[in-house]
Design a protein around this motif. Structure first.
Motif, PDB file in Angstrom:
ATOM      1  N   LEU A  37       0.950  -1.273   0.055  1.00 24.90           N
ATOM      2  CA  LEU A  37      -0.004  -0.007  -0.153  1.00 24.90           C
ATOM      3  C   LEU A  37       0.733   1.154   0.155  1.00 24.90           C
ATOM      4  CD1 LEU A  37      -2.800  -1.018   2.544  1.00 24.90           C
ATOM      5  CD2 LEU A  37      -3.026  -1.177   0.026  1.00 24.90           C
ATOM      6  N   GLN A  38       1.920   1.414   0.858  1.00 24.94           N
ATOM      7  CA  GLN A  38       2.696   2.506   1.002  1.00 24.94           C
ATOM      8  C   GLN A  38       4.058   2.563   0.385  1.00 24.94           C
ATOM      9  OE1 GLN A  38       0.955   5.114   2.301  1.00 24.94           O
ATOM     10  NE2 GLN A  38      -0.772   4.009   2.998  1.00 24.94           N
ATOM     11  N   GLY A  39       4.614   1.367   0.041  1.00 22.11           N
ATOM     12  CA  GLY A  39       6.100   1.387  -0.210  1.00 22.11           C
ATOM     13  C   GLY A  39       6.140   0.871  -1.819  1.00 22.11           C
ATOM     14  N   SER A  40       6.742  -0.334  -1.943  1.00 20.46           N
ATOM     15  CA  SER A  40       7.051  -0.532  -3.418  1.00 20.46           C
ATOM     16  C   SER A  40       5.674  -0.905  -4.119  1.00 20.46           C
ATOM     17  CB  SER A  40       7.679  -2.068  -3.293  1.00 20.46           C
ATOM     18  OG  SER A  40       6.765  -3.079  -2.523  1.00 20.46           O
ATOM     19  N   GLY A  41       4.362  -1.339  -3.783  1.00 18.40           N
ATOM     20  CA  GLY A  41       3.258  -1.343  -4.437  1.00 18.40           C
ATOM     21  C   GLY A  41       2.986  -0.138  -5.171  1.00 18.40           C
ATOM     22  N   GLY A  55      11.189   1.704  -2.855  1.00 20.30           N
ATOM     23  CA  GLY A  55      10.421   1.818  -1.631  1.00 20.30           C
ATOM     24  C   GLY A  55      10.955   1.638  -0.422  1.00 20.30           C
ATOM     25  N   ASN A  56      11.881   0.535  -0.404  1.00 19.56           N
ATOM     26  CA  ASN A  56      12.544   0.181   0.795  1.00 19.56           C
ATOM     27  C   ASN A  56      13.620   1.339   1.237  1.00 19.56           C
ATOM     28  OD1 ASN A  56      11.243  -2.067   1.591  1.00 19.56           O
ATOM     29  ND2 ASN A  56      12.693  -3.133   0.167  1.00 19.56           N
ATOM     30  N   LEU A  57      14.236   1.891  -0.047  1.00 20.53           N
ATOM     31  CA  LEU A  57      15.292   2.993   0.255  1.00 20.53           C
ATOM     32  C   LEU A  57      14.673   4.146   0.899  1.00 20.53           C
ATOM     33  CD1 LEU A  57      18.130   3.788  -0.204  1.00 20.53           C
ATOM     34  CD2 LEU A  57      17.590   4.569  -2.353  1.00 20.53           C
TER      35      LEU A  57
END
Length: 142
Positions: A37-41, A55-57
């Motif tokens: 929902l908030q990161g890689s997606g 997204g993780n970075l």
């Protein structure tokens, strides 16, 4: 030239630091806890390259810089990635809103983005203020 650990003695800067730091810390944690929902997606949906990595970075930078801003530790340095994050967020998410829905919807939907961008710019210019580790380290070094 700006010294990255230098700050003024303003006692009210802590209010901006707490607002900016808490929002970025929260958003960073959410990017890692809820990546779909908030990161890689979300990054994949808006077309950013390498969405899982980015997204993780971004989530990690938001957490680390958010904590640094809250503590007032190298506040000016910590604000730089946050400014970049906000500029990319504007470019990737708000352009389409403006094109499809117009200026007023853009302004309404970007009020938090503006607060985070301008708050981060303020911290870059002013530093962490009186109640910051920057101030403590600066005055202990004298």
């Amino acid at each position: 030239m700006l010294k990255l650990n230098h700050t003024d003695n303003s006692k009210t800067t802590i209010l901006i630091r707490l607002m900016v730091g808490a929002v970025f810390l929260s958003e960073g944690i959410q990017k890692l806890l809820f990546p779909a929902l908030q990161g890689s997606g979300r990054f994949e949906k808006i077309g950013l390259p390498l969405p899982e990595f980015s997204g993780n970075l971004v989530g990690t930078f938001e957490i680390l810089c958010g904590v640094m801003v809250i503590l007032g530790l190298l506040t000016r340095l910590a604000s730089i990635p946050l400014i970049i994050i906000m500029l990319v967020a504007f470019a990737t998410t708000k352009t389409e809103v403006y094109i499809e829905k117009g200026l007023w919807e853009l302004l309404h939907g970007s009020r938090t983005d503006w607060a985070m961008l301008l708050g981060s710019i303020f911290l870059l210019l002013k530093g962490g203020g009186y109640w910051s580790l920057d101030n403590k380290l600066m005055t202990d070094g004298k």
